[in-house]
Design a protein around this motif. Structure first.
Motif, PDB file in Angstrom:
ATOM      1  N   PRO A 141       0.692  -1.128   0.169  1.00  0.00           N
ATOM      2  CA  PRO A 141      -0.010   0.243  -0.111  1.00  0.00           C
ATOM      3  C   PRO A 141       0.949   1.054   0.128  1.00  0.00           C
ATOM      4  CG  PRO A 141      -0.723  -1.511   1.564  1.00  0.00           C
ATOM      5  CD  PRO A 141       0.561  -2.176   1.083  1.00  0.00           C
ATOM      6  N   VAL A 142       0.520   2.267  -0.830  1.00  0.00           N
ATOM      7  CA  VAL A 142       1.554   3.720  -0.945  1.00  0.00           C
ATOM      8  C   VAL A 142       1.397   4.327   0.483  1.00  0.00           C
ATOM      9  CG1 VAL A 142       1.344   5.856  -2.071  1.00  0.00           C
ATOM     10  CG2 VAL A 142      -0.241   3.969  -2.817  1.00  0.00           C
ATOM     11  N   VAL A 143       0.584   4.042   1.436  1.00  0.00           N
ATOM     12  CA  VAL A 143       0.557   4.711   2.512  1.00  0.00           C
ATOM     13  C   VAL A 143       1.875   4.106   3.367  1.00  0.00           C
ATOM     14  CG1 VAL A 143      -1.213   3.271   3.700  1.00  0.00           C
ATOM     15  CG2 VAL A 143      -0.647   5.641   4.842  1.00  0.00           C
ATOM     16  N   LEU A 144       1.936   2.542   3.294  1.00  0.00           N
ATOM     17  CA  LEU A 144       2.814   2.037   3.920  1.00  0.00           C
ATOM     18  C   LEU A 144       4.439   2.514   3.533  1.00  0.00           C
ATOM     19  CD1 LEU A 144       1.995  -1.827   4.544  1.00  0.00           C
ATOM     20  CD2 LEU A 144       3.047  -0.204   6.101  1.00  0.00           C
ATOM     21  N   VAL A 145       4.452   2.585   2.206  1.00  0.00           N
ATOM     22  CA  VAL A 145       5.605   2.798   1.668  1.00  0.00           C
ATOM     23  C   VAL A 145       6.033   4.550   2.158  1.00  0.00           C
ATOM     24  CG1 VAL A 145       6.947   3.498  -0.623  1.00  0.00           C
ATOM     25  CG2 VAL A 145       5.307   1.556  -0.480  1.00  0.00           C
ATOM     26  N   VAL A 146       4.763   5.389   2.211  1.00  0.00           N
ATOM     27  CA  VAL A 146       5.166   6.579   2.701  1.00  0.00           C
ATOM     28  C   VAL A 146       5.693   6.546   4.223  1.00  0.00           C
ATOM     29  CG1 VAL A 146       3.819   8.870   3.402  1.00  0.00           C
ATOM     30  CG2 VAL A 146       3.650   7.821   1.140  1.00  0.00           C
ATOM     31  N   ALA A 196      -1.828  13.838  -0.643  1.00  0.00           N
ATOM     32  CA  ALA A 196      -2.385  14.089   0.632  1.00  0.00           C
ATOM     33  C   ALA A 196      -1.772  12.985   1.661  1.00  0.00           C
ATOM     34  CB  ALA A 196      -3.745  13.998   0.400  1.00  0.00           C
ATOM     35  N   LEU A 197      -1.382  11.785   1.223  1.00  0.00           N
ATOM     36  CA  LEU A 197      -0.903  10.751   2.098  1.00  0.00           C
ATOM     37  C   LEU A 197       0.557  11.463   2.972  1.00  0.00           C
ATOM     38  CD1 LEU A 197      -1.116   7.574   0.306  1.00  0.00           C
ATOM     39  CD2 LEU A 197      -2.452   8.327   2.012  1.00  0.00           C
ATOM     40  N   LEU A 198       1.025  12.591   2.226  1.00  0.00           N
ATOM     41  CA  LEU A 198       2.145  13.008   2.878  1.00  0.00           C
ATOM     42  C   LEU A 198       1.852  13.589   4.162  1.00  0.00           C
ATOM     43  CD1 LEU A 198       4.871  14.269   0.247  1.00  0.00           C
ATOM     44  CD2 LEU A 198       4.030  11.797   1.116  1.00  0.00           C
ATOM     45  N   SER A 199       0.648  14.255   4.188  1.00  0.00           N
ATOM     46  CA  SER A 199       0.102  14.754   5.682  1.00  0.00           C
ATOM     47  C   SER A 199       0.630  13.943   6.867  1.00  0.00           C
ATOM     48  CB  SER A 199      -1.220  14.889   5.530  1.00  0.00           C
ATOM     49  OG  SER A 199      -2.010  13.919   5.510  1.00  0.00           O
ATOM     50  N   ILE A 208      -3.824  11.616 -12.133  1.00  0.00           N
ATOM     51  CA  ILE A 208      -4.639  12.110 -11.308  1.00  0.00           C
ATOM     52  C   ILE A 208      -4.851  11.526  -9.822  1.00  0.00           C
ATOM     53  CG2 ILE A 208      -7.303  12.332 -11.057  1.00  0.00           C
ATOM     54  CD1 ILE A 208      -7.308  12.366 -14.078  1.00  0.00           C
ATOM     55  N   ALA A 209      -4.213  10.082  -9.963  1.00  0.00           N
ATOM     56  CA  ALA A 209      -4.479   9.413  -8.680  1.00  0.00           C
ATOM     57  C   ALA A 209      -3.196   9.869  -7.795  1.00  0.00           C
ATOM     58  CB  ALA A 209      -4.203   7.645  -8.806  1.00  0.00           C
ATOM     59  N   LEU A 210      -2.197  10.169  -8.481  1.00  0.00           N
ATOM     60  CA  LEU A 210      -0.950  10.995  -7.801  1.00  0.00           C
ATOM     61  C   LEU A 210      -1.340  12.118  -7.240  1.00  0.00           C
ATOM     62  CD1 LEU A 210       2.042  11.103  -7.135  1.00  0.00           C
ATOM     63  CD2 LEU A 210       2.311  12.054  -9.364  1.00  0.00           C
ATOM     64  N   GLN A 211      -2.005  13.036  -7.705  1.00  0.00           N
ATOM     65  CA  GLN A 211      -2.284  14.273  -7.039  1.00  0.00           C
ATOM     66  C   GLN A 211      -3.117  14.013  -5.816  1.00  0.00           C
ATOM     67  OE1 GLN A 211      -2.034  18.034  -8.101  1.00  0.00           O
ATOM     68  NE2 GLN A 211      -2.053  17.280  -5.980  1.00  0.00           N
ATOM     69  N   LYS A 212      -3.935  12.776  -5.817  1.00  0.00           N
ATOM     70  CA  LYS A 212      -4.755  12.721  -4.567  1.00  0.00           C
ATOM     71  C   LYS A 212      -3.938  12.160  -3.485  1.00  0.00           C
ATOM     72  CE  LYS A 212      -7.676   9.975  -6.548  1.00  0.00           C
ATOM     73  NZ  LYS A 212      -9.064   8.922  -6.903  1.00  0.00           N
ATOM     74  N   ALA A 255       8.739   8.245  -1.659  1.00  0.00           N
ATOM     75  CA  ALA A 255       8.139   7.467  -1.660  1.00  0.00           C
ATOM     76  C   ALA A 255       7.024   7.207  -2.641  1.00  0.00           C
ATOM     77  CB  ALA A 255       7.280   7.296  -0.163  1.00  0.00           C
ATOM     78  N   LEU A 256       6.302   8.503  -2.971  1.00  0.00           N
ATOM     79  CA  LEU A 256       5.360   8.550  -4.321  1.00  0.00           C
ATOM     80  C   LEU A 256       6.250   8.052  -5.359  1.00  0.00           C
ATOM     81  CD1 LEU A 256       3.354  11.817  -3.073  1.00  0.00           C
ATOM     82  CD2 LEU A 256       2.790   9.398  -2.956  1.00  0.00           C
ATOM     83  N   ILE A 257       7.162   8.652  -5.602  1.00  0.00           N
ATOM     84  CA  ILE A 257       7.752   8.539  -6.956  1.00  0.00           C
ATOM     85  C   ILE A 257       8.201   6.824  -7.137  1.00  0.00           C
ATOM     86  CG2 ILE A 257      10.128   8.832  -8.269  1.00  0.00           C
ATOM     87  CD1 ILE A 257      10.001  11.766  -7.051  1.00  0.00           C
TER      88      ILE A 257
END
Ligand SMILES: Nc1ncnc2c1ncn2[C@@H]1O[C@H](COP(=O)(O)OP(=O)(O)OP(=O)(O)O)[C@@H](O)[C@H]1O
Ligand SMILES: [Mg+2]
Lengths: 278, 242
Positions: A123-128, A221-224, A214-218, A154-156
């Motif tokens: 999951p992206v949030v885990l990588v972040v 917000a995980l970086l918060s 588009i998914a990336l732009q959303k 992490a996003l990249i």
């Protein structure tokens, strides 16, 4: 018997279709109106409505927090803006590594396969979390402990895995005869890829990549969760401050203002491409 | 002088033998036509000569050089052998001129300016001057196929291979493409073509080969092969298509 005289410049089929269209618009408007009316009339009858309205749809708080939230959203846009080109390039490197046939470069290929498997599987949030907290935890000196750098990384890393697969599907969609034509002229395999296959493949995957971005732009917000005060975190701050959820609604609306037009545009591009190919 | 020699060529896909112990000689300046039913191996043979498909066994000699050596780098060999496909295979994202210039620019490291005079002359010769800046989808099938021929010629090959290059064309466009081949023949280009255009083969070929099941069943000058075929299968094929 007299046949109806056709309208000048219109075929019977066109007239029929115009009528059917009009009828369709009327029916669609009426049914939409009914549903909206039902929602507007029925939802306020729910016992908790007043409380929900006060804490989620408070007009005064909406107006008060909107400017600050919009400003915070600019940080989301900025993070997106530096991540997107890096993703586009890094994903291409991964996609090309996967197609390497030279046995000496087999490790590259293995790396690309593992890379896409791993980053698409977590999951992206885990990588972040892992990269965004983990790497600065090594005690790196400023500016290298910034959550902006590691959160963006992490996003990249994650998005490149998906975009690399999109590139690869584009490369595979170019018919083998194009490669054969290039090779038959005596061109090298890498030139065939660079000048003949890639330019066509990249064009073909623009719509699919737009959806990824588009998914990336959303997901910015995980970086918060790891620090940067972007729009979601700013909304959280307001929520605590004002004891009200309206700032979250504001944040959602700001996202929608960007993502809906972008999604529509991507759909339009896909439709155009499908038409061109049929 | 013999330019291209094929000896005992074997080629299979999986366990399906497509070229079966085939021998062929093509003399310099000759036009050799390959005829035969669909699936007889014509396209595969041409792709093998151009080294797009590796052969399983046998030898291909081009001007005395064994080009079928599996250790050989195929790139310089392909530069000497032009191949034109049934489906044109122009690069759709490039203009006609860019299609033609790409290979010489990359391989011979010539600039567009250095190439332009020769390439303009080629377009002019085949009546396509006004289409140099057009994209493939703006051209008719016959024009596209002529651009594809120019693209192969721009590498100045010693021998040209044509794979049913008129089969995808509307009948009224076939003539303009065949005219190009007549011109090349008059200039002394060595050519091997797979074709269903029997009239054309009869008119310009120096040698016609009838392929069946991956073998050359019968070959000879067109008058002989069309006028007095010896094999029953050749007779059956010809009476079906003529
Ligand atoms: N890449 C491939 N993989 C497997 N089989 C193949 C391949 N290419 C060709 N074949 C088979 O080899 C046989 C000969 O095909 P080829 O295209 O050379 O025939 P052809 O004489 O050119 O026919 P046509 O007149 O239809 O073009 C056919 O049975 C075909 O199915
Ligand atoms: Mg064929």
């Amino acid at each position: 018997m007299t046949l109806p005289t056709p309208a000048p410049g219109k075929t019977r089929r066109e007239i029929h279709e115009a009528r059917a269209r009009q009828r369709g618009i009327v029916i669609a408007s009426l049914s939409t109106l009914c549903v909206v009316a039902a929602v507007v009339l029925l939802v306020p009858l729910a016992p908790g409505w007043e409380a929900v309205q006060k804490s989620f749809f408070n007009g005064e708080i909406f107006l008060r927090t909107f400017p600050k939230l919009l400003q915070a959203f600019l940080l989301d846009v900025a993070i997106f803006a530096w991540c997107a080109p890096l993703i586009a390039v890094w994903a291409l490197v991964i996609a090309l590594c996967r197609d390497v046939r030279n046995p000496a470069l087999y490790p590259l290929r293995l790396f690309a396969v593992l890379y896409t498997d791993i980053f698409r599987g977590v999951p992206v949030v885990l990588v972040v979390y892992l990269i965004g907290f983990g790497v600065p935890g090594l005690g790196l000196p400023r500016p290298w402990n910034s959550p902006y750098i590691w959160g963006s990384l992490a996003l990249i890393l994650t998005y490149s895995a998906y975009v690399a697969e999109i590139y690869r599907s584009g490369i595979e969609s170019i018919h083998a005869s194009q490669r054969a034509a290039a090779l038959s002229l005596g061109m090298s395999k890498s030139d065939a890829m660079r000048f003949v296959i890639l330019p066509q493949a990249l064009r073909r995957v623009v719509p699919a990549n737009m959806n990824m971005f588009i998914a990336l732009q959303k997901d910015v917000a995980l970086l918060s969760f790891i620090g940067p005060v972007e729009v979601l975190r700013q909304a959280g701050v307001f929520k605590s401050l004002l004891a009200n959820f309206t700032p979250y609604v504001v944040a959602a609306i700001i996202f929608l203002c960007v993502t809906i037009p972008a999604t529509r545009y991507a759909d339009y591009l896909i439709a155009k491409q499908n038409r061109a190919r049929s | 002088m013999t330019h291209l020699v094929l000896r005992n060529i074997q080629k299979s896909f999986g366990n399906k033998t497509v070229i079966d112990d085939l021998d062929l000689e093509v003399a310099e300046g000759d036009m050799v036509c390959l005829i035969g039913a669909s699936g007889s191996g014509k396209s595969t043979l041409l792709r093998c000569i151009n080294l797009l498909e590796p052969i399983d066994d046998g030898y291909i000699e081009l001007d005395g050089l064994d080009i079928s050596d599996p250790e050989l780098d195929p790139q310089p060999v392909r530069q000497r052998i032009g191949l034109v496909f049934q489906s044109f295979n122009l690069f759709p994202h490039m203009t006609a001129e860019e299609n033609v210039m790409l290979a010489p620019r990359r391989i011979k490291r010539l600039s567009r300016e250095q190439l332009r005079p020769d390439i303009s002359a080629l377009f002019q010769r085949f009546g396509l001057s006004e289409h140099m800046q057009h994209y493939p989808d703006q051209l008719s099938g016959g024009q596209q196929q002529r651009v594809a021929i120019i693209r192969a010629l721009a590498m100045q090959p010693e021998i040209m291979l044509f794979d049913e290059i008129t089969s995808a064309l509307d009948p009224e466009l076939v003539g303009e493409v065949l005219d190009v081949l007549r011109q090349l023949k008059a200039q002394g280009m060595t050519m091997v073509m797979a074709t269903h255009e029997m009239g054309f083969a009869r008119e310009v070929a120096d040698k016609v080969c009838f392929l069946s099941g991956g073998r050359i069943l019968e070959q000879g000058p067109p008058e002989q092969l069309f006028g007095n075929p010896q094999q029953a299968r050749t007779q059956a094929f010809l009476s079906a298509v003529l």
